[in-house]
Design a protein around this motif. Sequence first.
Motif, PDB file in Angstrom:
ATOM      1  N   UNK B 110      26.198  40.564  -5.487  1.00 54.11           N
ATOM      2  CA  UNK B 110      25.883  41.824  -6.164  1.00 54.11           C
ATOM      3  C   UNK B 110      27.158  42.502  -6.629  1.00 54.11           C
ATOM      4  N   UNK B 111      27.078  43.165  -7.738  1.00 56.13           N
ATOM      5  CA  UNK B 111      28.235  43.878  -8.260  1.00 56.13           C
ATOM      6  C   UNK B 111      28.696  44.892  -7.219  1.00 56.13           C
ATOM      7  N   UNK B 112      29.958  44.817  -6.837  1.00 54.32           N
ATOM      8  CA  UNK B 112      30.497  45.750  -5.849  1.00 54.32           C
ATOM      9  C   UNK B 112      30.388  45.255  -4.419  1.00 54.32           C
ATOM     10  N   UNK B 113      29.740  44.108  -4.195  1.00 53.19           N
ATOM     11  CA  UNK B 113      29.605  43.587  -2.829  1.00 53.19           C
ATOM     12  C   UNK B 113      30.559  42.418  -2.627  1.00 53.19           C
ATOM     13  N   UNK B 117      28.473  38.536   1.329  1.00 52.59           N
ATOM     14  CA  UNK B 117      27.194  39.223   1.460  1.00 52.59           C
ATOM     15  C   UNK B 117      26.129  38.644   0.527  1.00 52.59           C
ATOM     16  N   UNK B 319      19.342  44.142 -13.274  1.00 53.51           N
ATOM     17  CA  UNK B 319      19.256  44.668 -11.921  1.00 53.51           C
ATOM     18  C   UNK B 319      20.460  44.152 -11.109  1.00 53.51           C
ATOM     19  N   UNK B 320      21.050  45.043 -10.313  1.00 52.11           N
ATOM     20  CA  UNK B 320      22.237  44.652  -9.555  1.00 52.11           C
ATOM     21  C   UNK B 320      21.812  43.876  -8.308  1.00 52.11           C
ATOM     22  N   UNK B 321      21.729  42.579  -8.489  1.00 52.30           N
ATOM     23  CA  UNK B 321      21.265  41.709  -7.425  1.00 52.30           C
ATOM     24  C   UNK B 321      22.211  40.516  -7.358  1.00 52.30           C
TER      25      UNK B 321
END
Lengths: 280, 337
Positions: B110-113, B117, B319-321
């Motif tokens: 995910x963007x930012x993860x 994760x 969607x940020x997935x």
Amino acid sequence: MYEQRIDRQHPGAIVFLVDQSESMGDGITGMPLTKATTVADQLNGLLFELVQRCTKAIGEPPRPYFAVAIIGYGTDQNGNPLVGSVLQGALADDWWAWTTDLAQHPLRIEERERAVEGAPPQKYVMPVWVDPFAGGGTPMCTALDNAGRLVRAWCDEYPAAFPPIVINLSDGESTDGSPSQWADRLRSLHTDDGNVLFFNLGIGGDDKMRLFDERAPSTASPHTMLLWEMSSELPEFMIEVARSQGFQISPGARGFGANADFRNVVSFLNVGTSVGHLLR
Amino acid sequence: MTSVTYDRLGVGVIATIGVTAIAVLVVPSLGTDWPFVMAAGLVLVALRSGILAVRTATGRTVPPGARRRPAAGSSGQHHHRAPATSTAGPVVAPSHDTGLLTTRVLTLSKHGADECENEDASAIARDGHLVAVADGASSAYASGEWSRLLVERFVGAGPAPLSDGHEGFVEACAQAWQDVTALEPDADWWAVEAQRRGSYATFAGVTISESGEWEASVVGDCCVLATDAGGELLSAFPLERPEQFTSTPSMLQTNDPAAGLWCRTVGHMVPGDALFVASDGLAEWLLAEPGDRLSWIRDAGATQIEARLDQERASGAMVNDDVTLVVVRHGRGESDG
């Protein structure tokens, strides 16, 4: 609006305002419990679920995806407002408690049993963070003012996050003035993802039970009408959750309930905190 | 292996010098051409010794049209998952071309993860004839492990992974998940409860025969999209339009192996065709504009794809997935064309 996923950079915030006035010690319809005990049990269950939602990786504590504030409001013997965090022990130092800290600092852990079909009861542990308390008046304005200051700082710190949810659980009228303007201020606060959601549940009472009305309950008491007016409309996904629980409600339905029995308290809290799908 | 190579090289060099000296003495007509004879001999020695084979493995000396061999140490089965430690950028496996099929894998957290994760997983085996993608539920416990076990066991179970039934397949995976997540007696209360509740994932597994017949078995909203050589969408399964994606897809569960709703479809690939096996966020985005996006993502470079998908997820257009994609292309289409 109301679509931002919840993660470390965009944590969720939930504020519970818990009426701790004398009358919360009275019984609630539908269960042999007091209103205060019912609210405490439900809050403990919700915190348990929130912590579980944040438990994701093997060997890692629950992640800090949510911060929770539980603000109790009552009065002392002289009628002076007593407004403060209900959380105790290591969590008492701050208004907010992160899910990571909630996991590690319950007041105590109780052993309970759950029924299993065709097998002996299964033992499990239930952490307890909130104990029931009832005494004094209902200084709702002071409580809303306090919540507003907390939430405003939150929105400044996390401007891109899902907006905070504030849930007021009360069984009576405010004893320190009309909370209407405080509610307006609270709902006017916002993040980029929408305005603060302010939901109100009136517990107990003799009048007709109401939940998630989309139209003003004009025939109801002024207090019920006020609770409805103060309440935000439910975002679309919460309407879907309410429908999945059997409520026939339309867009425009508000996070509002009045004269709630035990079952309605449970439903209201389930819908009002249904942000699990936003976790990523 | 290195010592063997250099032993061969040493013997070969000595032999070449010796043979050249004898040739000059025995064949006077070689005259001043003897250095060329010796040089030719040394090149032959180098080829035999494997020095040039090492260069071939780097890909620099592969002539056009030649097919790359599987990476050294490969067992013929490739798992692609976010590494256990954080890394910058996407996990992108190189194209893998062993004959009929060419495979390509992309996975982004995910963007930012952090990469660790990432709860998606993918696996490929039998030269692209077995492919699987799984997407672990974000709110579930150890869902990255669950999705990894599902894909690994699908591609590692032989040519017909579900021949013993769907429930038996999930049950074996679930048992493996229980083993992986087993706790010590003094474990924290939240871990005990999380392990008891189990984990959830959506799944897509594809088998492709030598003749190009393919079969997809799917639970939830991992999708299998088929395109022709021109990148035109031929079929999408089980969802066909972005508005069909919901937040409550059917899932495979560790606690209830019978729970997932399995859907099955079949198709046939001809040279130039491609299958895209994608987790839901990317599938939804691809299906919003399949005409442009499918051929673009099939042909674009890894850096280009990462940059665009990051941008799309940051802006909310996608969607940020976690994102996982396996592209299987009928390889003969490229060389024929």
